[in-house]
Structures are given as C-alpha cells and as structure tokens.
Design an enzyme around this catalytic site. Structure first.
Site, PDB file in Angstrom:
ATOM      1  N   HIS A  13      32.415  41.031  49.684  1.00  0.00           N
ATOM      2  CA  HIS A  13      31.558  40.167  50.509  1.00  0.00           C
ATOM      3  C   HIS A  13      30.415  39.565  49.686  1.00  0.00           C
ATOM      4  O   HIS A  13      29.348  39.268  50.223  1.00  0.00           O
ATOM      5  CB  HIS A  13      31.027  40.926  51.749  1.00  0.00           C
ATOM      6  CG  HIS A  13      32.120  41.201  52.738  1.00  0.00           C
ATOM      7  ND1 HIS A  13      32.473  40.315  53.723  1.00  0.00           N
ATOM      8  CD2 HIS A  13      32.972  42.252  52.865  1.00  0.00           C
ATOM      9  CE1 HIS A  13      33.488  40.819  54.427  1.00  0.00           C
ATOM     10  NE2 HIS A  13      33.810  41.990  53.920  1.00  0.00           N
ATOM     11  N   THR A  14      30.661  39.397  48.426  1.00  0.00           N
ATOM     12  CA  THR A  14      29.695  38.721  47.550  1.00  0.00           C
ATOM     13  C   THR A  14      30.133  37.287  47.253  1.00  0.00           C
ATOM     14  O   THR A  14      29.298  36.456  46.893  1.00  0.00           O
ATOM     15  CB  THR A  14      29.547  39.484  46.217  1.00  0.00           C
ATOM     16  OG1 THR A  14      30.856  39.820  45.748  1.00  0.00           O
ATOM     17  CG2 THR A  14      28.739  40.751  46.392  1.00  0.00           C
ATOM     18  N   LEU A  19      45.159  42.933  50.415  1.00  0.00           N
ATOM     19  CA  LEU A  19      45.616  42.703  49.036  1.00  0.00           C
ATOM     20  C   LEU A  19      45.940  41.225  48.789  1.00  0.00           C
ATOM     21  O   LEU A  19      46.647  40.880  47.861  1.00  0.00           O
ATOM     22  CB  LEU A  19      46.846  43.583  48.740  1.00  0.00           C
ATOM     23  CG  LEU A  19      46.617  45.090  48.944  1.00  0.00           C
ATOM     24  CD1 LEU A  19      47.908  45.873  48.762  1.00  0.00           C
ATOM     25  CD2 LEU A  19      45.533  45.615  48.003  1.00  0.00           C
ATOM     26  N   SER A  20      45.417  40.355  49.651  1.00  0.00           N
ATOM     27  CA  SER A  20      45.493  38.897  49.425  1.00  0.00           C
ATOM     28  C   SER A  20      46.871  38.294  49.573  1.00  0.00           C
ATOM     29  O   SER A  20      47.256  37.404  48.812  1.00  0.00           O
ATOM     30  CB  SER A  20      44.988  38.537  48.033  1.00  0.00           C
ATOM     31  OG  SER A  20      43.649  38.315  48.084  1.00  0.00           O
ATOM     32  N   SER A  21      47.615  38.748  50.559  1.00  0.00           N
ATOM     33  CA  SER A  21      48.930  38.137  50.775  1.00  0.00           C
ATOM     34  C   SER A  21      48.781  36.658  51.145  1.00  0.00           C
ATOM     35  O   SER A  21      49.620  35.833  50.759  1.00  0.00           O
ATOM     36  CB  SER A  21      49.690  38.883  51.868  1.00  0.00           C
ATOM     37  OG  SER A  21      48.955  38.868  53.069  1.00  0.00           O
ATOM     38  N   GLY A  51      48.118  41.654  55.601  1.00  0.00           N
ATOM     39  CA  GLY A  51      47.039  42.318  56.340  1.00  0.00           C
ATOM     40  C   GLY A  51      46.584  43.617  55.710  1.00  0.00           C
ATOM     41  O   GLY A  51      45.855  44.395  56.333  1.00  0.00           O
ATOM     42  N   ASP A  69      39.882  35.356  46.291  1.00  0.00           N
ATOM     43  CA  ASP A  69      41.299  35.708  46.291  1.00  0.00           C
ATOM     44  C   ASP A  69      42.139  34.659  45.569  1.00  0.00           C
ATOM     45  O   ASP A  69      42.997  34.987  44.735  1.00  0.00           O
ATOM     46  CB  ASP A  69      41.792  35.903  47.726  1.00  0.00           C
ATOM     47  CG  ASP A  69      41.072  37.047  48.419  1.00  0.00           C
ATOM     48  OD1 ASP A  69      40.352  37.792  47.720  1.00  0.00           O
ATOM     49  OD2 ASP A  69      41.215  37.193  49.636  1.00  0.00           O
ATOM     50  N   SER A  71      60.925  32.118  56.157  1.00  0.00           N
ATOM     51  CA  SER A  71      60.355  33.360  55.643  1.00  0.00           C
ATOM     52  C   SER A  71      61.236  34.560  55.968  1.00  0.00           C
ATOM     53  O   SER A  71      61.563  34.801  57.136  1.00  0.00           O
ATOM     54  CB  SER A  71      58.969  33.580  56.254  1.00  0.00           C
ATOM     55  OG  SER A  71      58.588  34.925  56.100  1.00  0.00           O
TER      56      SER A  71
HETATM   57  C1  GAF Z   1      38.623  38.553  51.849  1.00  0.00           C
HETATM   58  C2  GAF Z   1      38.227  37.121  51.565  1.00  0.00           C
HETATM   59  F1  GAF Z   1      39.332  36.319  51.543  1.00  0.00           F
HETATM   60  C3  GAF Z   1      37.473  36.996  50.257  1.00  0.00           C
HETATM   61  O1  GAF Z   1      37.022  35.669  50.097  1.00  0.00           O
HETATM   62  C4  GAF Z   1      36.304  37.988  50.178  1.00  0.00           C
HETATM   63  O2  GAF Z   1      35.208  37.540  50.924  1.00  0.00           O
HETATM   64  C5  GAF Z   1      36.746  39.376  50.609  1.00  0.00           C
HETATM   65  O3  GAF Z   1      37.439  39.363  51.848  1.00  0.00           O
HETATM   66  C6  GAF Z   1      35.574  40.323  50.746  1.00  0.00           C
HETATM   67  O4  GAF Z   1      35.017  40.543  49.497  1.00  0.00           O
HETATM   68  O5  GAF Z   1      39.536  39.007  50.911  1.00  0.00           O
END
Ligand code: GAF
Length: 392
Positions: A46-47, A136-138, A133, A183, A78
């Site tokens: 959250h930075t 891990l940035s899917s 979800g 991400d 998909s």
């Molecule tokens: C999610 C968001 F997509 C990122 O941008 C980031 O804010 C993160 O949460 C928290 O650090 O992954």
C-alpha cells in the site's frame, strides 16, 4: 482476476496446453504463445499509490496466452472459466461494457486503442497456473500477457514502460480496481534472481539481488485459501484514507513525510494517523530491505517482514485471521520473518525460513489450520524469476 477457478499446473506444461486449447477453440494453430508471471511483493504494501517504494519479485507461475490474428473483433476464451468465450468489436470496447474475468484482457485492448494504437482482430486462449484472488497479481499477469501478445502480433511499437501505464489504466478504468503501478511493473520488469526496487513516483527501478537458496534460505508462499477482490471497495477505502491524510497534512502524498514520532500530530483522526503511520514506516522498511539485499544479508530482512505484517495488521488493518495465524505459526516453527503480501483481506503470506526448517514450518501450518477447522494451506518455495516474455 475475478470470478474463475485456477488449479495449479506445472509451468513447463502451460505453453503446450494453452496452444492446444487455442487450436481446439479456433480450429488452427496459434501464431505465438506469451507468458506473464505472477509476483510476490517481498515488502512495500500500500505504498505504490502513495508515490512510495515497493520491492516485488516475479514468480515462475503465471498466465499464458496463445493468440492469432484472425476472427472478427477480439475473442478471448479461458480454460479457468471452463472454456467460456467472449467476443467484442475492437472499436466498441468501453468501460462498463464487459465485466468479470474478460474485463482484464478486453480492458487491455481498450487501453491500447485509447493510446492511439489500432490492433486488428485477434483470437486469444488463456490459461494459468496461478490462483486468482490469491494476492499474487493474476490480474496484472493477464493484462500484461495479453498486452504483449497483441502488441507483438500487430507490430505495435509499445515499449514496456508504456505497457505498464496502459495495463494499469485497463485495471483502474475498465476493470474498476483503483490499484497502483506495482503489479504491472513487477510483471513486466522483474529479472530472474532479483527483486525490483521501484520508486513509484519517478518510475525509476533497480534490480536488487535476491537468491534465497544461495543463503540456505527459502521464501515460502503460503496460500491462505481466502480469496480477495480489489474491486470490493475496501482497497479503495484505504486509498481514500491515505489521500485524506496527505491533504490534512498539506503534502501531495504520504511519500513526502519523513518517518518520525512527531510528524503525524497534525492528524486529529486516529484512524487516519494509523493509516499514514503504516505508509511512512513501510517506505522506510522497503529501503532498509533493499540495502540489506545489496549487502547480501537476506536473513536480516526477516525482521522487517514481520514488522511490515504487524503494521498492516494493526495500523492499516488489511490482514485477515488466516494470515495472522500463518505468520505467528511459521515464526514459532523457525521462520525468521513473515508477512501478508498483496492488497490484503485474503490471499497469500510470504515467509523467510532456513531451508532446514521448511518441513517443520509446513507441518506446523497444517496443524494450526486444522485446529481452526481451515483447509490445509498450499505452500511452495518461490524462486525469483523472469518477467513477461514471448515463449514461442
Ligand atoms: C494490489 C494492488 F494492485 C497494488 O497496486 C498494490 O497497491 C498492492 O495491492 C498493495 O501493496 O496488489
């Protein structure tokens, strides 16, 4: 990336499988296969939307797309959604026109058109060995894999820095998740054996060595089994709190505040004070962690991971019971640090442990989760890997 299931599959089989799915769905071989990894954020949560610092690394698992220049408009299918197919005209894409999983690939195409690119008709099959979800940035992996594929296929001169901005725009404006740039940056820029120190204000980045195995350590990813959605309002609420805190303190973002005891006395609201304290202290921890990694002292990063978790739990209030139990349990079982990773309210925990303690950590987690009547968590060692690329 929303609403579909994703089981874990060996990454080396992914390219073959998605090419077969493509041929099954569209009746011919794909022109190519592209892959974008998921990421774990080592530290710096959250930075990013506070103009601060983050330190993620890419995983070996991710999203693969097979694509070809045929069809009429953009067609996506998909495997994780049981072969569901969605088609839209390239020029008819607009925020709100599509929801669910298809908003990410189609949002990426929309974003390219918004930047003035004119991709032609494209057929795309999607497969993943990364849970959606799970923090891990899917979503970013899906956007970036599709962005690379469409740009490559149609010869669009989009450099990675621009692709980061366009993928973020797709996520913010088309899929409706008000996220920062961490991400997409991690997915597109990370290098194997390194974490990416990213200054989210300037966009400057530096590859910092991260090779846990060489230090006799393992970075364990623990999927707590709880799923989150960055569109559910809680992430947006945290972002609004940070903006309110910065406004009240007279700075353009919380990045501009030094880490010190007296700096938040201007904030009357105790909740805003806690939120701001997390962001300010987290930025310091990221820079300290990067320094330690540059000096080859990964073990010392462990303490910073645990401090980050405590701050996210108590000050930013985005942790969840399964993550708190996982962190406490692995540390009691011999890990040298652990924290929730990603946006929070569900997803994964990352733990740093001596390789010799990994089995004990796993057993302790199974026991702790079973005491709470929770399903045993999936656990695997994360290897800092390459960013997105064309596979064939
Ligand atoms: C999610 C968001 F997509 C990122 O941008 C980031 O804010 C993160 O949460 C928290 O650090 O992954």
């Amino acid at each position: 990336m929303g609403d579909c299931d994703s089981g874990w599959v060996s990454p080396r089989d992914l390219a073959d499988r998605v090419a077969r799915d493509y041929a099954g769905a569209f009746g011919h071989a794909p022109a190519g296969v592209w892959f974008a990894p998921g990421r774990v954020n080592l530290i710096g949560e959250h930075t990013d939307y506070n103009d601060g610092f983050v330190l993620p690394f890419a995983l070996s698992v991710g999203v693969a797309v097979a694509a070809g220049r045929l069809g009429n408009g953009i067609t996506v299918s998909s495997r994780q959604c049981a072969g569901a197919v969605v088609t839209a005209p390239v020029d008819g894409l607009a925020p709100g026109a599509v929801d669910g999983w298809a908003a990410y690939p189609l949002g990426m195409v929309w974003s390219l058109t918004q930047a003035g690119y004119r991709p032609g008709s494209t057929t795309i099959a999607i497969d993943a060995d990364l849970a959606a979800g799970a923090g891990l940035s899917s979503s970013a992996a899906l956007e970036c894999a599709v962005g690379l594929a469409v740009a490559d296929l149609h010869g669009l001169p989009v450099v990675r820095a621009e692709l980061i901005r366009l993928a973020s725009k797709a996520e913010n404006e088309f899929a409706g998740a008000p996220t920062g740039i961490m991400d997409q940056s991690a997915v597109l820029l990370c290098q194997a054996g390194h974490a990416l120190l990213l200054d989210c204000r300037s966009g400057a980045s530096d590859d910092v060595p991260l090779e846990p195995g060489a230090a006799g350590l393992a970075l364990l990813v623990i999927d707590t089994g709880v799923r989150h959605a960055l569109t559910d309002g809680r992430y947006a609420q945290r972002r609004r709190s940070c903006e309110a805190a910065a406004l009240a303190l007279g700075v353009s973002s919380l990045r501009d505040l030094p880490d010190g005891p007296g700096d938040l006395t201007g904030l009357a609201d105790p909740e805003l004070r806690r939120r701001a304290r997390h962001v300010i202290s987290e930025n310091r921890r990221v820079l300290a962690a990067a320094d330690l990694l540059r000096r080859g002292d990964l073990a010392a990063v462990g303490q910073l991971l645990t401090e980050s978790h405590v701050s996210l739990r108590d000050d930013f209030e985005v942790s969840w019971p399964q993550a708190d139990v996982a962190v406490e349990t692995v540390i009691a079982a011999g890990a040298i640090g652990a924290r929730m990773t990603g946006g929070g309210f569900g997803g994964a925990v990352i733990a740093l442990a001596p390789v010799t303690e990994a089995v004990g950590v796993r057993m302790a987690l199974d026991e702790a989760y079973s005491r709470h009547d929770w399903a045993p968590p999936a656990i695997w060692p994360a290897v800092p890997s390459h960013g997105a690329r064309r596979l064939r």
